[in-house]
Design a protein around this motif. Structure first.
Motif, PDB file in Angstrom:
ATOM      1  N   PHE A   1      -7.364 -11.325  11.818  1.00 40.10           N
ATOM      2  CA  PHE A   1      -6.533 -12.488  11.659  1.00 40.10           C
ATOM      3  C   PHE A   1      -7.067 -13.688  12.417  1.00 40.10           C
ATOM      4  CE2 PHE A   1      -3.354 -13.503   9.206  1.00 40.10           C
ATOM      5  CZ  PHE A   1      -2.175 -13.931   9.765  1.00 40.10           C
TER       6      PHE A   1
ATOM      7  N   ARG B   1      -9.377 -16.062  10.702  1.00 36.61           N
ATOM      8  CA  ARG B   1      -8.989 -16.488   9.366  1.00 36.61           C
ATOM      9  C   ARG B   1      -9.462 -17.893   9.025  1.00 36.61           C
ATOM     10  NH1 ARG B   1      -3.145 -16.451  11.435  1.00 36.61           N
ATOM     11  NH2 ARG B   1      -2.906 -18.556  12.151  1.00 36.61           N
TER      12      ARG B   1
ATOM     13  N   SER C   1      -2.903  -3.828  12.102  1.00 37.26           N
ATOM     14  CA  SER C   1      -3.706  -5.042  12.189  1.00 37.26           C
ATOM     15  C   SER C   1      -3.477  -5.866  10.945  1.00 37.26           C
ATOM     16  CB  SER C   1      -5.205  -4.772  12.239  1.00 37.26           C
ATOM     17  OG  SER C   1      -5.515  -3.641  12.900  1.00 37.26           O
ATOM     18  N   GLU C   2      -3.730  -7.156  11.080  1.00 40.21           N
ATOM     19  CA  GLU C   2      -3.625  -8.024   9.926  1.00 40.21           C
ATOM     20  C   GLU C   2      -5.029  -8.345   9.436  1.00 40.21           C
ATOM     21  OE1 GLU C   2      -1.398 -11.002  11.861  1.00 40.21           O
ATOM     22  OE2 GLU C   2       0.522 -10.138  11.301  1.00 40.21           O
TER      23      GLU C   2
ATOM     24  N   ARG D   1       3.192 -19.475   7.263  1.00 41.09           N
ATOM     25  CA  ARG D   1       2.502 -20.365   8.187  1.00 41.09           C
ATOM     26  C   ARG D   1       3.446 -21.460   8.681  1.00 41.09           C
ATOM     27  NH1 ARG D   1      -0.714 -17.215   7.943  1.00 41.09           N
ATOM     28  NH2 ARG D   1      -2.871 -17.268   7.241  1.00 41.09           N
TER      29      ARG D   1
ATOM     30  N   ARG E   1       6.262 -12.340   7.913  1.00 42.74           N
ATOM     31  CA  ARG E   1       5.122 -12.139   8.800  1.00 42.74           C
ATOM     32  C   ARG E   1       4.018 -13.161   8.536  1.00 42.74           C
ATOM     33  NH1 ARG E   1       2.781  -6.282  10.527  1.00 42.74           N
ATOM     34  NH2 ARG E   1       1.159  -7.041  11.905  1.00 42.74           N
ATOM     35  N   PHE E   2       3.863 -13.538   7.287  1.00 44.17           N
ATOM     36  CA  PHE E   2       2.733 -14.401   6.937  1.00 44.17           C
ATOM     37  C   PHE E   2       3.130 -15.823   6.563  1.00 44.17           C
ATOM     38  CE2 PHE E   2       0.877 -10.180   6.329  1.00 44.17           C
ATOM     39  CZ  PHE E   2      -0.277 -10.326   7.076  1.00 44.17           C
TER      40      PHE E   2
ATOM     41  N   ARG F   1      -7.572 -10.031   6.197  1.00 35.93           N
ATOM     42  CA  ARG F   1      -7.627 -10.911   5.034  1.00 35.93           C
ATOM     43  C   ARG F   1      -8.635 -10.290   4.101  1.00 35.93           C
ATOM     44  NH1 ARG F   1      -7.990 -17.341   5.223  1.00 35.93           N
ATOM     45  NH2 ARG F   1      -5.808 -16.990   5.695  1.00 35.93           N
TER      46      ARG F   1
END
Lengths: 121, 175
Positions: B169, B172, B140-141, A67, A64-65, B143
């Motif tokens: 997100f 970010r 939700s994402e 990049r 998912r993360f 940080r």
């Protein structure tokens, strides 16, 4: 216990053994875990049963993360430090390839960011 | 953050496993015993990627079991205090919200959520800014910054996340 107390990733105080260890980008972890998962798939019928919850959750998370889909390309760009968009495309044609939303402007921005990193080092 | 690190562990093996497949048996026992575990010092062991070396075995007096020191490379996930990482929100309630970053559970108390974010109950409980531009709800994402960790016997629970880094997100790059 004192080492534990002073731990602070913001100042890169993370303990000797972790400073010596190689830290991994999410996309690299994704590559490693997917490779391992494929190996498991070959040896057993139901690989999801074989892997731990930690493995499963980590794999989902890094997918998912991530990049970057292709860390090798990133490596080439980092090593060669191209200055113009044409140069970058010539070195790593895959940044233009299908399925990626990289137009010239995005590539240019990326290169600018890379050169910024160089300046700050 | 994920690390590739070399760790060492003693593996005890029953004599019935000796023979041609000794090495395989040691490795599979190591994988069963280590993958998925967690310690406060090294974090979660996600996957073993290779064996560096297997030392000479030592026979335990009286039992016949043999102990092998094994050095292995593995991928570990270790959250650090002060680290900023990304997480997926898994549950929202009026006390705050829970998020997951890989195997780690993170709790963000509502004291640490920015003051302009209000809790909204309903079937999709969420925290929303007064102008409605940012909404934190399940899936939700976010940080966030880790301000403390607690180690249970089997899992690391990161507690309390400072507020200014809680962002959506889309934001970010403004960090």
């Amino acid at each position: 216990m004192s080492g534990e107390e002073e731990e602070n990733a913001a100042e890169l105080k993370i303990g000797d053994e972790f400073l010596k260890a190689k830290c991994l980008m999410n996309c690299e972890v994704a590559l490693i875990l997917e490779h391992k998962y494929e190996q498991l798939q070959q040896t057993s019928d139901d690989p999801m049963n074989q892997v731990s919850q930690v493995f499963e959750k980590s794999l989902q998370y890094v997918k998912r993360f991530s990049r970057y889909k292709n860390p090798d390309a990133l490596c080439v760009l980092g090593n060669l430090c191209p200055e113009t968009v044409e140069e970058a495309i010539a070195m790593v044609p895959s940044i233009r390839s299908k399925g990626r939303a990289h137009d010239d402007e995005a590539i240019e921005k990326m290169l600018n960011d890379l050169s910024l990193i160089k300046k700050f080092e | 953050m994920f690390f590739h690190i070399v760790l060492e562990r003693n593996i005890q093996l029953h004599p019935r496993h000796f023979g041609r497949n000794l090495r395989d048996n040691i490795v599979s026992k190591l994988m069963k015993g280590v993958e998925g575990t967690c310690s406060g010092r090294h974090g979660f062991v996600v996957a073993i990627t290779g064996i560096e070396n297997i030392g000479k075995g030592l026979i335990r007096d009286g039992t016949g079991f043999v102990t092998f020191p094994v050095k292995y490379q593995c991928v570990v996930f270790r959250p650090f205090k002060g680290e900023i990482l990304e997480a997926v929100v898994s549950m929202v309630n009026k006390m705050g919200f829970f998020a997951e970053a890989g195997p780690v559970q993170i709790f963000v108390s509502n004291h640490l959520i920015p003051d302009d974010m209000e809790f909204q109950s309903g079937d999709m409980p969420n925290y929303t800014t007064s102008d409605g531009s940012v909404k934190i709800q399940k899936d939700s994402e976010v940080r966030l910054k880790i301000i403390g960790t607690r180690v249970d016997a089997t899992e690391i629970v990161c507690l309390f996340i400072s507020c200014q880094e809680v962002s959506f997100f889309l934001l970010r790059f403004s960090l």
